[in-house]
Design a protein around this motif. Sequence first.
Motif, PDB file in Angstrom:
ATOM      1  N   THR A 118       0.840  -1.198   0.000  1.00  0.00           N
ATOM      2  CA  THR A 118       0.000   0.000   0.000  1.00  0.00           C
ATOM      3  C   THR A 118       0.871   1.243   0.000  1.00  0.00           C
ATOM      4  O   THR A 118       0.566   2.222  -0.679  1.00  0.00           O
ATOM      5  CB  THR A 118      -0.941   0.013   1.231  1.00  0.00           C
ATOM      6  OG1 THR A 118      -1.695  -1.192   1.245  1.00  0.00           O
ATOM      7  CG2 THR A 118      -1.871   1.193   1.192  1.00  0.00           C
ATOM      8  N   TYR A 119       1.973   1.219   0.748  1.00  0.00           N
ATOM      9  CA  TYR A 119       2.864   2.373   0.794  1.00  0.00           C
ATOM     10  C   TYR A 119       3.455   2.650  -0.589  1.00  0.00           C
ATOM     11  O   TYR A 119       3.613   3.812  -0.972  1.00  0.00           O
ATOM     12  CB  TYR A 119       3.981   2.173   1.825  1.00  0.00           C
ATOM     13  CG  TYR A 119       4.925   3.342   1.847  1.00  0.00           C
ATOM     14  CD1 TYR A 119       4.488   4.590   2.294  1.00  0.00           C
ATOM     15  CD2 TYR A 119       6.229   3.233   1.397  1.00  0.00           C
ATOM     16  CE1 TYR A 119       5.329   5.685   2.289  1.00  0.00           C
ATOM     17  CE2 TYR A 119       7.078   4.316   1.393  1.00  0.00           C
ATOM     18  CZ  TYR A 119       6.623   5.542   1.841  1.00  0.00           C
ATOM     19  OH  TYR A 119       7.463   6.627   1.824  1.00  0.00           O
ATOM     20  N   GLN A 120       3.771   1.594  -1.348  1.00  0.00           N
ATOM     21  CA  GLN A 120       4.292   1.804  -2.701  1.00  0.00           C
ATOM     22  C   GLN A 120       3.253   2.509  -3.580  1.00  0.00           C
ATOM     23  O   GLN A 120       3.584   3.405  -4.356  1.00  0.00           O
ATOM     24  CB  GLN A 120       4.718   0.473  -3.339  1.00  0.00           C
ATOM     25  CG  GLN A 120       5.926  -0.152  -2.670  1.00  0.00           C
ATOM     26  CD  GLN A 120       7.117   0.788  -2.613  1.00  0.00           C
ATOM     27  OE1 GLN A 120       7.424   1.500  -3.554  1.00  0.00           O
ATOM     28  NE2 GLN A 120       7.794   0.800  -1.466  1.00  0.00           N
ATOM     29  N   LEU A 121       1.980   2.116  -3.449  1.00  0.00           N
ATOM     30  CA  LEU A 121       0.907   2.806  -4.184  1.00  0.00           C
ATOM     31  C   LEU A 121       0.789   4.251  -3.729  1.00  0.00           C
ATOM     32  O   LEU A 121       0.600   5.161  -4.538  1.00  0.00           O
ATOM     33  CB  LEU A 121      -0.439   2.096  -3.973  1.00  0.00           C
ATOM     34  CG  LEU A 121      -0.587   0.713  -4.574  1.00  0.00           C
ATOM     35  CD1 LEU A 121      -1.881   0.060  -4.089  1.00  0.00           C
ATOM     36  CD2 LEU A 121      -0.567   0.802  -6.092  1.00  0.00           C
ATOM     37  N   TYR A 122       0.897   4.460  -2.422  1.00  0.00           N
ATOM     38  CA  TYR A 122       0.801   5.804  -1.853  1.00  0.00           C
ATOM     39  C   TYR A 122       1.932   6.692  -2.384  1.00  0.00           C
ATOM     40  O   TYR A 122       1.709   7.846  -2.757  1.00  0.00           O
ATOM     41  CB  TYR A 122       0.849   5.720  -0.326  1.00  0.00           C
ATOM     42  CG  TYR A 122       0.954   7.046   0.371  1.00  0.00           C
ATOM     43  CD1 TYR A 122      -0.152   7.877   0.507  1.00  0.00           C
ATOM     44  CD2 TYR A 122       2.161   7.486   0.900  1.00  0.00           C
ATOM     45  CE1 TYR A 122      -0.061   9.099   1.135  1.00  0.00           C
ATOM     46  CE2 TYR A 122       2.263   8.697   1.539  1.00  0.00           C
ATOM     47  CZ  TYR A 122       1.147   9.508   1.653  1.00  0.00           C
ATOM     48  OH  TYR A 122       1.248  10.712   2.276  1.00  0.00           O
ATOM     49  N   LYS A 123       3.155   6.145  -2.435  1.00  0.00           N
ATOM     50  CA  LYS A 123       4.304   6.918  -2.925  1.00  0.00           C
ATOM     51  C   LYS A 123       4.112   7.358  -4.368  1.00  0.00           C
ATOM     52  O   LYS A 123       4.534   8.450  -4.748  1.00  0.00           O
ATOM     53  CB  LYS A 123       5.581   6.083  -2.818  1.00  0.00           C
ATOM     54  CG  LYS A 123       6.260   6.229  -1.500  1.00  0.00           C
ATOM     55  CD  LYS A 123       7.634   5.618  -1.375  1.00  0.00           C
ATOM     56  CE  LYS A 123       8.297   4.991  -2.528  1.00  0.00           C
ATOM     57  NZ  LYS A 123       9.592   4.376  -2.225  1.00  0.00           N
ATOM     58  N   GLN A 124       3.450   6.514  -5.169  1.00  0.00           N
ATOM     59  CA  GLN A 124       3.226   6.857  -6.573  1.00  0.00           C
ATOM     60  C   GLN A 124       2.285   8.055  -6.720  1.00  0.00           C
ATOM     61  O   GLN A 124       2.351   8.773  -7.705  1.00  0.00           O
ATOM     62  CB  GLN A 124       2.656   5.663  -7.338  1.00  0.00           C
ATOM     63  CG  GLN A 124       3.636   4.524  -7.471  1.00  0.00           C
ATOM     64  CD  GLN A 124       2.979   3.274  -8.034  1.00  0.00           C
ATOM     65  OE1 GLN A 124       1.812   3.275  -8.390  1.00  0.00           O
ATOM     66  NE2 GLN A 124       3.736   2.183  -8.087  1.00  0.00           N
ATOM     67  N   SER A 125       1.415   8.272  -5.719  1.00  0.00           N
ATOM     68  CA  SER A 125       0.467   9.369  -5.799  1.00  0.00           C
ATOM     69  C   SER A 125       1.047  10.694  -5.302  1.00  0.00           C
ATOM     70  O   SER A 125       0.426  11.741  -5.466  1.00  0.00           O
ATOM     71  CB  SER A 125      -0.794   9.044  -4.986  1.00  0.00           C
ATOM     72  OG  SER A 125      -0.502   9.063  -3.595  1.00  0.00           O
ATOM     73  N   LEU A 126       2.237  10.655  -4.717  1.00  0.00           N
ATOM     74  CA  LEU A 126       2.849  11.872  -4.189  1.00  0.00           C
ATOM     75  C   LEU A 126       3.464  12.695  -5.310  1.00  0.00           C
ATOM     76  O   LEU A 126       3.890  12.153  -6.329  1.00  0.00           O
ATOM     77  CB  LEU A 126       3.929  11.512  -3.160  1.00  0.00           C
ATOM     78  CG  LEU A 126       3.432  10.830  -1.893  1.00  0.00           C
ATOM     79  CD1 LEU A 126       4.615  10.374  -1.044  1.00  0.00           C
ATOM     80  CD2 LEU A 126       2.531  11.752  -1.107  1.00  0.00           C
ATOM     81  N   PRO A 127       3.518  14.010  -5.135  1.00  0.00           N
ATOM     82  CA  PRO A 127       4.130  14.848  -6.170  1.00  0.00           C
ATOM     83  C   PRO A 127       5.624  14.569  -6.307  1.00  0.00           C
ATOM     84  O   PRO A 127       6.269  14.104  -5.352  1.00  0.00           O
ATOM     85  CB  PRO A 127       3.884  16.278  -5.665  1.00  0.00           C
ATOM     86  CG  PRO A 127       3.552  16.160  -4.229  1.00  0.00           C
ATOM     87  CD  PRO A 127       3.021  14.787  -3.998  1.00  0.00           C
ATOM     88  N   ALA A 128       6.163  14.858  -7.465  1.00  0.00           N
ATOM     89  CA  ALA A 128       7.592  14.637  -7.708  1.00  0.00           C
ATOM     90  C   ALA A 128       8.403  15.488  -6.735  1.00  0.00           C
ATOM     91  O   ALA A 128       8.064  16.630  -6.455  1.00  0.00           O
ATOM     92  CB  ALA A 128       7.932  15.010  -9.144  1.00  0.00           C
ATOM     93  N   GLY A 129       9.450  14.901  -6.201  1.00  0.00           N
ATOM     94  CA  GLY A 129      10.317  15.635  -5.278  1.00  0.00           C
ATOM     95  C   GLY A 129       9.822  15.660  -3.834  1.00  0.00           C
ATOM     96  O   GLY A 129      10.397  16.349  -3.000  1.00  0.00           O
ATOM     97  N   HIS A 130       8.765  14.909  -3.546  1.00  0.00           N
ATOM     98  CA  HIS A 130       8.253  14.877  -2.178  1.00  0.00           C
ATOM     99  C   HIS A 130       9.303  14.250  -1.255  1.00  0.00           C
ATOM    100  O   HIS A 130       9.886  13.228  -1.565  1.00  0.00           O
ATOM    101  CB  HIS A 130       6.957  14.067  -2.102  1.00  0.00           C
ATOM    102  CG  HIS A 130       6.439  13.890  -0.704  1.00  0.00           C
ATOM    103  ND1 HIS A 130       5.776  14.895  -0.046  1.00  0.00           N
ATOM    104  CD2 HIS A 130       6.508  12.865   0.163  1.00  0.00           C
ATOM    105  CE1 HIS A 130       5.445  14.479   1.168  1.00  0.00           C
ATOM    106  NE2 HIS A 130       5.883  13.237   1.322  1.00  0.00           N
ATOM    107  N   VAL A 131       9.539  14.888  -0.117  1.00  0.00           N
ATOM    108  CA  VAL A 131      10.509  14.389   0.849  1.00  0.00           C
ATOM    109  C   VAL A 131       9.764  13.982   2.119  1.00  0.00           C
ATOM    110  O   VAL A 131       8.909  14.720   2.608  1.00  0.00           O
ATOM    111  CB  VAL A 131      11.551  15.485   1.184  1.00  0.00           C
ATOM    112  CG1 VAL A 131      12.546  14.996   2.215  1.00  0.00           C
ATOM    113  CG2 VAL A 131      12.260  15.933  -0.075  1.00  0.00           C
TER     114      VAL A 131
END
Length: 150
Positions: A118-131
């Motif tokens: 689920t976290y991998q799916l969540y990371k894909q939805s984050l904007p580019a460059g999200h820290v």
Amino acid sequence: MSARTQRRQANKGKSITCVQVGANRIFKAPGKVNLLPAVRDAVHLNQTIIIEGQMLATLHVLRLIRDNNADRLPSLGTGTNHSQWQTMMHNCYAAVSHATGDGHQDFSAAKYPELAQTYQLYKQSLPAGHVKPTRPTWLKHLAPKGMQYA
């Protein structure tokens, strides 16, 4: 008669002192270390981790329901026994942030593989460059430089 009106009438003729103190006055005392920036940073960090962690938890629950794996959802428990749900929420907060300091613990994808998916799916939805927000393990990593500890 409302409770407020009753209170006003009961207090009539009595001497009442009202003290109003704001955060600026408490945290910016003359001659003291200014704690206000550290408190603001801590509140902002906490809010960010809570919001992102709750988004991940919601996505995880919805993903398990969508994939017909609702039986794998943590139990909400009864009364004060919410340990499975609390563990999942703690893992969500740990997954969306990065710990620093002595004895820090980061999210273990090997230990919680479904949440890791689920976290991998969540990371894909984050904007580019999200820290990921960095969460200090100890107060000393949050406090302003030069602050003395008891």
